[in-house]
Scaffold this motif. Structure first.
Motif, PDB file in Angstrom:
ATOM      1  N   PHE A 107       9.441  12.047  20.409  1.00 36.40           N
ATOM      2  CA  PHE A 107       9.492  12.263  21.853  1.00 36.40           C
ATOM      3  C   PHE A 107       8.112  12.616  22.399  1.00 36.40           C
ATOM      4  CE2 PHE A 107      14.165  13.740  21.356  1.00 36.40           C
ATOM      5  CZ  PHE A 107      14.598  12.429  21.372  1.00 36.40           C
ATOM      6  N   ILE A 108       7.369  13.430  21.658  1.00 35.65           N
ATOM      7  CA  ILE A 108       6.034  13.821  22.093  1.00 35.65           C
ATOM      8  C   ILE A 108       5.080  12.633  22.027  1.00 35.65           C
ATOM      9  CG2 ILE A 108       4.021  15.210  21.447  1.00 35.65           C
ATOM     10  CD1 ILE A 108       5.951  17.475  20.747  1.00 35.65           C
ATOM     11  N   GLU A 109       5.199  11.834  20.981  1.00 36.29           N
ATOM     12  CA  GLU A 109       4.290  10.695  20.806  1.00 36.29           C
ATOM     13  C   GLU A 109       4.598   9.555  21.773  1.00 36.29           C
ATOM     14  OE1 GLU A 109       4.740   9.549  16.751  1.00 36.29           O
ATOM     15  OE2 GLU A 109       3.560  11.226  15.963  1.00 36.29           O
ATOM     16  N   GLN A 110       5.878   9.266  21.982  1.00 44.47           N
ATOM     17  CA  GLN A 110       6.271   8.074  22.738  1.00 44.47           C
ATOM     18  C   GLN A 110       6.834   8.374  24.117  1.00 44.47           C
ATOM     19  OE1 GLN A 110       7.812   5.740  18.667  1.00 44.47           O
ATOM     20  NE2 GLN A 110       9.210   6.072  20.369  1.00 44.47           N
ATOM     21  N   GLY A 111       7.225   9.627  24.349  1.00 48.87           N
ATOM     22  CA  GLY A 111       7.927   9.980  25.570  1.00 48.87           C
ATOM     23  C   GLY A 111       9.422  10.017  25.315  1.00 48.87           C
ATOM     24  N   PHE A 112      10.091  10.974  25.912  1.00 48.88           N
ATOM     25  CA  PHE A 112      11.521  11.156  25.661  1.00 48.88           C
ATOM     26  C   PHE A 112      12.322   9.942  26.107  1.00 48.88           C
ATOM     27  CE2 PHE A 112      15.737  12.451  27.155  1.00 48.88           C
ATOM     28  CZ  PHE A 112      16.248  13.031  26.003  1.00 48.88           C
ATOM     29  N   ASP A 113      12.076   9.481  27.322  1.00 52.35           N
ATOM     30  CA  ASP A 113      12.892   8.408  27.889  1.00 52.35           C
ATOM     31  C   ASP A 113      12.660   7.074  27.196  1.00 52.35           C
ATOM     32  OD1 ASP A 113      13.975  10.183  29.784  1.00 52.35           O
ATOM     33  OD2 ASP A 113      12.235   9.920  31.083  1.00 52.35           O
ATOM     34  N   ARG A 114      11.519   6.897  26.549  1.00 57.90           N
ATOM     35  CA  ARG A 114      11.214   5.624  25.885  1.00 57.90           C
ATOM     36  C   ARG A 114      11.633   5.606  24.418  1.00 57.90           C
ATOM     37  NH1 ARG A 114       6.685   6.529  29.021  1.00 57.90           N
ATOM     38  NH2 ARG A 114       5.513   7.379  27.258  1.00 57.90           N
ATOM     39  N   THR A 115      12.112   6.720  23.909  1.00 58.54           N
ATOM     40  CA  THR A 115      12.514   6.807  22.499  1.00 58.54           C
ATOM     41  C   THR A 115      14.033   6.733  22.394  1.00 58.54           C
ATOM     42  OG1 THR A 115      10.607   8.219  22.023  1.00 58.54           O
ATOM     43  CG2 THR A 115      12.367   8.180  20.401  1.00 58.54           C
ATOM     44  N   THR A 116      14.522   5.880  21.508  1.00 60.91           N
ATOM     45  CA  THR A 116      15.965   5.703  21.362  1.00 60.91           C
ATOM     46  C   THR A 116      16.505   6.511  20.183  1.00 60.91           C
ATOM     47  OG1 THR A 116      15.786   3.807  19.853  1.00 60.91           O
ATOM     48  CG2 THR A 116      15.724   3.339  22.232  1.00 60.91           C
ATOM     49  N   ILE A 117      17.796   6.744  20.218  1.00 57.12           N
ATOM     50  CA  ILE A 117      18.457   7.436  19.112  1.00 57.12           C
ATOM     51  C   ILE A 117      18.312   6.622  17.826  1.00 57.12           C
ATOM     52  CG2 ILE A 117      20.679   8.257  18.220  1.00 57.12           C
ATOM     53  CD1 ILE A 117      19.606   9.974  20.434  1.00 57.12           C
ATOM     54  N   ALA A 118      18.374   5.304  17.955  1.00 60.09           N
ATOM     55  CA  ALA A 118      18.227   4.445  16.781  1.00 60.09           C
ATOM     56  C   ALA A 118      16.847   4.626  16.139  1.00 60.09           C
ATOM     57  CB  ALA A 118      18.437   2.991  17.172  1.00 60.09           C
ATOM     58  N   GLU A 119      15.819   4.775  16.953  1.00 62.79           N
ATOM     59  CA  GLU A 119      14.478   5.003  16.414  1.00 62.79           C
ATOM     60  C   GLU A 119      14.394   6.346  15.704  1.00 62.79           C
ATOM     61  OE1 GLU A 119      11.222   2.835  19.207  1.00 62.79           O
ATOM     62  OE2 GLU A 119      12.459   4.327  20.220  1.00 62.79           O
ATOM     63  N   VAL A 120      15.022   7.352  16.269  1.00 62.40           N
ATOM     64  CA  VAL A 120      15.043   8.677  15.628  1.00 62.40           C
ATOM     65  C   VAL A 120      15.741   8.591  14.275  1.00 62.40           C
ATOM     66  CG1 VAL A 120      15.943  11.032  15.788  1.00 62.40           C
ATOM     67  CG2 VAL A 120      14.941   9.941  17.811  1.00 62.40           C
ATOM     68  N   ALA A 121      16.881   7.929  14.252  1.00 64.16           N
ATOM     69  CA  ALA A 121      17.643   7.811  13.012  1.00 64.16           C
ATOM     70  C   ALA A 121      16.832   7.084  11.941  1.00 64.16           C
ATOM     71  CB  ALA A 121      18.952   7.068  13.272  1.00 64.16           C
ATOM     72  N   ALA A 122      16.182   5.998  12.319  1.00 64.17           N
ATOM     73  CA  ALA A 122      15.397   5.234  11.352  1.00 64.17           C
ATOM     74  C   ALA A 122      14.239   6.059  10.808  1.00 64.17           C
ATOM     75  CB  ALA A 122      14.874   3.953  12.008  1.00 64.17           C
ATOM     76  N   ALA A 123      13.563   6.783  11.694  1.00 64.28           N
ATOM     77  CA  ALA A 123      12.415   7.586  11.264  1.00 64.28           C
ATOM     78  C   ALA A 123      12.856   8.750  10.386  1.00 64.28           C
ATOM     79  CB  ALA A 123      11.665   8.109  12.482  1.00 64.28           C
ATOM     80  N   ALA A 124      14.066   9.291  10.634  1.00 66.87           N
ATOM     81  CA  ALA A 124      14.578  10.409   9.849  1.00 66.87           C
ATOM     82  C   ALA A 124      15.261   9.949   8.569  1.00 66.87           C
ATOM     83  CB  ALA A 124      15.547  11.237  10.687  1.00 66.87           C
ATOM     84  N   GLY A 125      15.487   8.635   8.449  1.00 71.15           N
ATOM     85  CA  GLY A 125      16.125   8.106   7.253  1.00 71.15           C
ATOM     86  C   GLY A 125      17.615   8.395   7.174  1.00 71.15           C
ATOM     87  N   VAL A 126      18.258   8.438   8.342  1.00 70.12           N
ATOM     88  CA  VAL A 126      19.704   8.686   8.376  1.00 70.12           C
ATOM     89  C   VAL A 126      20.357   7.647   9.278  1.00 70.12           C
ATOM     90  CG1 VAL A 126      19.430  11.167   7.999  1.00 70.12           C
ATOM     91  CG2 VAL A 126      19.545  10.276  10.341  1.00 70.12           C
ATOM     92  N   ALA A 127      21.686   7.595   9.233  1.00 70.62           N
ATOM     93  CA  ALA A 127      22.418   6.688  10.106  1.00 70.62           C
ATOM     94  C   ALA A 127      22.418   7.212  11.542  1.00 70.62           C
ATOM     95  CB  ALA A 127      23.857   6.538   9.607  1.00 70.62           C
ATOM     96  N   LYS A 128      22.526   6.301  12.488  1.00 70.44           N
ATOM     97  CA  LYS A 128      22.579   6.704  13.892  1.00 70.44           C
ATOM     98  C   LYS A 128      23.744   7.657  14.140  1.00 70.44           C
ATOM     99  CE  LYS A 128      22.863   4.796  18.582  1.00 70.44           C
ATOM    100  NZ  LYS A 128      22.975   3.547  19.391  1.00 70.44           N
ATOM    101  N   MET A 129      24.889   7.405  13.488  1.00 72.21           N
ATOM    102  CA  MET A 129      26.046   8.274  13.661  1.00 72.21           C
ATOM    103  C   MET A 129      25.761   9.689  13.162  1.00 72.21           C
ATOM    104  SD  MET A 129      29.990   7.718  12.404  1.00 72.21           S
ATOM    105  CE  MET A 129      30.147   6.283  13.463  1.00 72.21           C
ATOM    106  N   THR A 130      24.926   9.813  12.133  1.00 71.01           N
ATOM    107  CA  THR A 130      24.571  11.143  11.631  1.00 71.01           C
ATOM    108  C   THR A 130      23.825  11.930  12.700  1.00 71.01           C
ATOM    109  OG1 THR A 130      24.422  10.306   9.370  1.00 71.01           O
ATOM    110  CG2 THR A 130      23.328  12.405   9.825  1.00 71.01           C
ATOM    111  N   VAL A 131      22.943  11.238  13.403  1.00 71.12           N
ATOM    112  CA  VAL A 131      22.203  11.896  14.483  1.00 71.12           C
ATOM    113  C   VAL A 131      23.162  12.375  15.568  1.00 71.12           C
ATOM    114  CG1 VAL A 131      20.466  11.599  16.285  1.00 71.12           C
ATOM    115  CG2 VAL A 131      20.116  10.550  14.050  1.00 71.12           C
ATOM    116  N   THR A 132      24.056  11.502  16.002  1.00 72.57           N
ATOM    117  CA  THR A 132      24.950  11.869  17.100  1.00 72.57           C
ATOM    118  C   THR A 132      25.997  12.894  16.669  1.00 72.57           C
ATOM    119  OG1 THR A 132      26.320   9.917  16.614  1.00 72.57           O
ATOM    120  CG2 THR A 132      24.629   9.694  18.315  1.00 72.57           C
ATOM    121  N   ASN A 133      26.326  12.927  15.380  1.00 70.92           N
ATOM    122  CA  ASN A 133      27.244  13.959  14.898  1.00 70.92           C
ATOM    123  C   ASN A 133      26.617  15.348  15.000  1.00 70.92           C
ATOM    124  OD1 ASN A 133      29.343  12.231  14.290  1.00 70.92           O
ATOM    125  ND2 ASN A 133      28.802  12.010  12.137  1.00 70.92           N
TER     126      ASN A 133
END
Length: 223
Positions: free
Chosen positions: A38-64
Motif C-alpha cells: 500500500f505504501i509503495e503502490q498506493g492503497f487504491d491501486r493495490t488489489t487483494i490478489a496482489e497482497v495474497a500473491a506477495a504474501a504467498g497465500v490464497a486470496k481467500m486466506t487474506v479475506t478470512n
C-alpha cells in the motif's frame, strides 16, 4: 503467613494453541506485506490478489483474516476502537473516567503510541492520499466513541446508554481524536516523534483541564 513446610508449584502460563499461533503469524505476515504494498503502490491501486500473491497465500486466506481491505492497513483497528472503553473499564478505585483517559493519553504521547497517530510519514501519507482509508479511520474513531459511551453507561449504571453518557463520550473522545489529527498533521509536515510529542502534550493537558469542571467527578470508580 504460616510456613506449612510445602513448596507451592505455580501454575505455568497457558501454552498458545499451535493452530492459533500459526493463524496469528499468518495474519501478521499478511498485514506487513499489505502495508508495504500500500505504501509503495498506493492503497487504491493495490488489489487483494496482489497482497495474497506477495504474501504467498490464497486470496481467500487474506479475506478470512481481513474481511475489509482497509483493515489490512489498520491492523490495530480493534485496539484503536477498544482503547478508550478499556481504559475506563480498567480505571483505578477512586479514579474518574476523565482522570483515567488523561493518564492513558499522556502516557501514549510519551511512548509515541501508534494508536494515537504516531506512525511513519509514509504511513500517514498513504492514509492522507486514500479517501477510503481516511473514511475508515473516521469510522474507527466513531466506533471508539460509541464503545466509550457504553463503558461510561456501565460505570454509572445508565442502561441503555443515555444522553449524558453520549455527551460525555463525545467530549472525552474529542480530545483523543484531536491528538491523533495533530500528530498526523505534524508527521506529514516532517516532524520527528519526539518533537511532535513535546508539542502535542501541553495541548492535550490543557484540553483535559478544560473538561475537568464538567466531567472531573463523572464515573468515579468506587474505592
Amino acid at each position: 503467613m504460616t510456613d506449612t513446610g510445602t513448596t507451592a508449584n505455580p501454575t505455568p502460563p497457558p501454552t498458545p494453541n499451535l493452530r492459533e499461533l500459526n493463524k496469528r503469524r499468518t495474519r501478521e505476515a499478511i498485514s506487513r506485506t499489505a502495508t508495504r504494498l500500500f505504501i509503495e503502490q498506493g492503497f487504491d491501486r493495490t488489489t487483494i490478489a496482489e497482497v495474497a500473491a506477495a504474501a504467498g497465500v490464497a486470496k481467500m486466506t487474506v479475506t478470512n483474516h481481513f474481511p475489509r481491505k482497509e483493515d489490512l492497513f489498520f491492523d490495530l483497528y480493534e485496539e484503536l476502537v477498544d482503547r478508550l472503553a478499556g481504559t475506563v473499564a480498567g480505571r483505578a478505585p477512586g479514579e474518574s473516567a476523565l482522570a483515567a483517559l488523561r493518564r492513558d493519553c499522556l502516557a501514549g504521547i510519551d511512548r509515541h503510541d501508534a494508536r494515537l497517530g504516531f506512525a511513519g510519514p509514509a504511513f500517514a501519507r498513504t492514509v492522507f492520499d486514500s479517501p477510503a482509508l481516511a473514511a475508515r479511520l473516521r469510522e474507527l474513531h466513531e466506533q471508539g466513541e460509541t464503545a466509550l459511551a457504553e463503558a461510561l453507561a456501565k460505570a454509572v449504571r445508565e442502561i441503555p446508554v443515555g444522553f449524558e453518557c453520549r455527551v460525555a463520550a463525545a467530549l472525552l473522545a474529542a480530545v483523543d481524536r484531536a491528538v491523533f489529527a495533530e500528530v498526523f498533521r505534524r508527521t506529514l509536515a516532517g516532524e520527528e516523534h519526539a518533537a511532535i510529542a513535546a508539542a502535542v502534550r501541553p495541548s492535550a493537558v490543557q484540553a483535559y483541564d478544560r473538561l475537568e469542571g464538567a466531567l472531573g467527578n463523572f464515573a468515579v470508580r468506587a474505592s
